[in-house]
Structure formats: C-alpha cells, structure tokens
Design an enzyme around this catalytic site. Structure first.
Site, PDB file in Angstrom:
ATOM      1  N   HIS A 188       1.102  -1.080  -0.032  1.00 22.34           N
ATOM      2  CA  HIS A 188       0.031   0.096  -0.101  1.00 22.34           C
ATOM      3  C   HIS A 188       0.900   1.368   0.061  1.00 22.34           C
ATOM      4  O   HIS A 188       2.081   1.077   0.489  1.00 22.34           O
ATOM      5  CB  HIS A 188      -1.012   0.073   1.341  1.00 22.34           C
ATOM      6  CG  HIS A 188      -0.313   0.100   2.553  1.00 22.34           C
ATOM      7  ND1 HIS A 188       0.296  -1.309   2.978  1.00 22.34           N
ATOM      8  CD2 HIS A 188      -0.160   0.715   3.571  1.00 22.34           C
ATOM      9  CE1 HIS A 188       0.603  -1.229   4.196  1.00 22.34           C
ATOM     10  NE2 HIS A 188       0.496   0.058   4.653  1.00 22.34           N
ATOM     11  N   HIS A 241       0.984   5.344   0.910  1.00 24.23           N
ATOM     12  CA  HIS A 241       0.378   6.454   1.689  1.00 24.23           C
ATOM     13  C   HIS A 241       0.513   7.843   0.834  1.00 24.23           C
ATOM     14  O   HIS A 241       1.614   7.823   0.547  1.00 24.23           O
ATOM     15  CB  HIS A 241       0.931   6.607   3.138  1.00 24.23           C
ATOM     16  CG  HIS A 241       0.832   5.384   3.953  1.00 24.23           C
ATOM     17  ND1 HIS A 241      -0.465   5.343   5.171  1.00 24.23           N
ATOM     18  CD2 HIS A 241       1.390   4.370   4.105  1.00 24.23           C
ATOM     19  CE1 HIS A 241      -0.356   4.287   5.446  1.00 24.23           C
ATOM     20  NE2 HIS A 241       0.664   3.672   4.998  1.00 24.23           N
TER      21      HIS A 241
END
Length: 135
Positions: free
Chosen positions: A99, A101
């Site tokens: 992932h 950010h």
C-alpha cells in the site's frame, strides 16, 4: 488472500471511504490519518510488498498516486504531499499487502520523522553504485 484485511477492503468486502477506484486499485481514506485526507492506495491483487508487485500494476501505481495527490492539493490547499511506501517490518510495514500512503503536509506540522543524514567515505558511493548496477 482470505485473511488479508487490505484484500478485503480493496475488493469492497469491508466498507471504506473510497476516494478513487479503477480495475486495479482502490484508494481509501486512512482510518488513523496523519492529517485529514491521508489516503492509502491498495492494489486489488495481493502483493506483500513492492518486490512482489507485478510490473504492470507497478507501472500504473504512480499515475494513481499523482491523481490523488493533485486532488488533495486542490481540495485541502496543503503545502506539500508525502508518498510513503514501507517494505518489511524493519521499514515500518505493519499490514503485509502493498500500500502507498498519500499524505497531505503543512509547513511545520512535524508529523513525519526526518532521518539523520549519513555520509560515504571517499569512493564508497561509487563502489556501491557499481555493485547495484550489476543487478
């Protein structure tokens, strides 16, 4: 992966505040944001980290991050944007589904640590660069 919470969120099985979605990614607002607007980009296919991510998905990731960063800048008027992607526990990764950010930043907010600046001995950087080029 059946037990991966980010796989479930990316598939829409767990509700989220989705800010962007296409066939490859779902981007959601982080539930514990550094600042309002802090967004997490989740690939819909599971890869534990960047080293496991397939080349096609990797090539599509930065344009998605750019799109979200632009939206955050326009909507929130933030002073800057951080893109943060951790690989491995030693790097701060706590959920082992890749992932990214996208964090809105403001002058003087102090939310992310700055690492101490290191240095290389004479010739050390050139030698390391040469070794890295061989991979």
């Amino acid at each position: 992966m059946n037990d991966c919470i980010f796989c479930k969120i990316a598939a829409g099985e767990i509700p989220s505040a989705t800010v962007y979605e296409d066939e490859d990614f779902r981007a959601i607002l982080d539930i514990a944001p550094a600042h309002k607007g802090h967004t997490i980009i989740l690939p819909k296919t599971h890869a534990a980290n960047l080293l496991e991510l397939d080349e096609g998905t990797a090539a599509k990731l930065l344009p998605v991050a750019k799109r979200i960063a632009k939206a955050l800048k326009e909507e929130l008027g933030c002073d800057g944007i951080n893109l943060l992607q951790n690989n491995g526990a030693a790097a701060g990764q706590s959920v082992f589904h890749l992932h990214v950010h996208v964090i809105p930043r403001y002058e003087g907010d102090g939310i992310l640590p700055v690492w101490p600046q290191g240095s290389y001995e004479d010739g050390e950087a050139a030698l390391l660069a040469e070794r890295l080029r061989k991979h």
